[in-house]
Design a protein around this motif. Structure first.
Motif, short mmCIF file in Angstrom:
data_model
loop_
_atom_site.label_atom_id
_atom_site.label_comp_id
_atom_site.label_asym_id
_atom_site.label_seq_id
_atom_site.Cartn_x
_atom_site.Cartn_y
_atom_site.Cartn_z
N LEU A 45 -25.87 7.99 -19.41
CA LEU A 45 -25.61 6.56 -19.27
C LEU A 45 -25.79 5.85 -20.61
CD1 LEU A 45 -27.55 6.02 -15.92
CD2 LEU A 45 -25.07 6.06 -16.20
N TYR A 48 -23.03 6.72 -22.98
CA TYR A 48 -21.78 6.01 -22.71
C TYR A 48 -21.82 4.60 -23.30
CZ TYR A 48 -17.42 6.76 -20.18
OH TYR A 48 -16.10 7.01 -19.86
N ALA A 49 -22.99 3.96 -23.23
CA ALA A 49 -23.13 2.65 -23.85
C ALA A 49 -22.96 2.75 -25.37
CB ALA A 49 -24.48 2.04 -23.51
N VAL A 127 -21.92 -0.90 -19.45
CA VAL A 127 -21.65 0.17 -18.49
C VAL A 127 -21.89 -0.26 -17.05
CG1 VAL A 127 -22.24 2.54 -17.80
CG2 VAL A 127 -22.23 1.92 -20.23
N PHE A 156 -20.28 5.94 -11.73
CA PHE A 156 -20.27 6.48 -13.09
C PHE A 156 -19.52 7.80 -13.12
CE2 PHE A 156 -22.56 8.80 -16.59
CZ PHE A 156 -21.99 8.08 -17.65
N GLU A 159 -15.92 7.24 -13.19
CA GLU A 159 -15.49 6.88 -14.55
C GLU A 159 -15.31 8.13 -15.41
OE1 GLU A 159 -14.98 5.04 -18.37
OE2 GLU A 159 -14.58 4.32 -16.32
N LEU A 165 -13.50 2.85 -19.64
CA LEU A 165 -14.29 2.02 -20.55
C LEU A 165 -14.16 2.45 -22.01
CD1 LEU A 165 -17.62 1.50 -18.55
CD2 LEU A 165 -15.54 0.12 -18.54
#
Length: 275
Positions: A45, A48-49, A127, A156, A159, A165
């Motif tokens: 997570l 991904y940010a 996110v 998530f 995704e 994103l």
């Protein structure tokens, strides 16, 4: 799904799980709204940010970060040389795969410095909010302090099956081997030669033993956490699985997690294991 019934037989007090394809969730078990501590499942997570920050131009993958000679890419790929739990240098960047939670704290601080936004807020804005992950938070360290639910992590995982994103190019880099050939430890599973890793995601490759199943393709990517949690995505059949439990990872999980993963893949694809 019959394979999800296996989770109900595990020696844990609370567990929830979901299985997805690119078409959406195909099955769940347990209370998917219950929030669990993620431990190191936090890292994908956070990664991904970081990748969103790269897309936005706030940082660059190859800009210096961490120890001398290290970059954002090194930190995401556990190749910076930083120790597991402290910002102590144990190797030159790019020489060894040293699994480092401390490296993710460096990344969080970097983004906060470059954007002027506290990292937990940046993670939420980059996110959690775009994906509708309303129960997910980062109350602790960026390496292992996240909390979430199976319902949120399913969003998530969706995704990761169909990225929206970040660009295709960035996603391809994140889910392919960075700094190929580096050896290193997978916590709980010993030394692997090589120990393949992407940008925040472990790459299965041909590791054995491993927490995913023998039927998972070498391109499978994801992460597991010491709190008894895991998320994997196998892009070849286009299947993902999320499992959260309230029992710390240990010997109990080592036979059960791969058996579950194999059962999921077998039930959906009805093919023999890919080795």
């Amino acid at each position: 799904m019959r394979s999800l019934e296996l989770v109900s037989q595990w020696p844990v007090d609370h567990a929830a799980a979901a299985v997805l394809t690119r078409g959406g969730v195909v099955g769940t078990v347990g209370d998917t709204a219950e929030v669990y501590p993620l431990a190191s499942v936090t890292k994908p997570l956070v990664a991904y940010a970081v990748l969103v920050a790269v897309e936005e131009g706030a940082i660059e993958l190859d800009q210096p970060a961490g120890p001398p000679g290290s970059t954002v890419r090194h930190l995401l790929a556990h190749a910076s040389g930083l120790a597991f739990g402290e910002q102590k240098v144990q190797a030159e960047p790019g020489r060894k795969r040293i699994y480092s939670s401390a490296g993710f704290e460096v990344l969080a601080d970097l983004i906060a410095d470059e954007t002027g936004i506290a990292f937990p807020d940046y993670l939420t804005e980059a996110v959690f909010e775009p994906l509708g992950m309303r129960e997910s938070t980062l109350p602790g360290p960026a390496g292992h302090g996240g909390h979430s639910s199976v319902a949120d992590l399913s969003l998530f995982a969706a995704e990761l099956l169909v990225p929206t994103l970040i660009s295709e190019e960035t996603f391809a880099a994140a889910t392919s081997v960075q700094f190929p050939g580096l050896d290193g430890l997978v916590p709980g599973y010993g030394m692997h030669k090589p120990n393949d890793w992407g940008l925040g995601f472990e790459i299965r490759g041909h590791k054995s033993p491993h927490w995913t199943g023998s039927a998972n393709s070498p391109r499978t990517f994801g992460h597991f956490g010491q709190s008894g949690t895991f998320l994997w995505v196998d892009p070849e059949p286009g299947i993902a699985s999320v499992v959260l439990t309230n029992r710390a990872f240990g010997d109990w999980a080592k036979p059960l997690w791969p058996a579950f993963s194999d059962a999921v893949l077998g039930e959906i694809t009805e093919t023999s294991p890919v080795r």
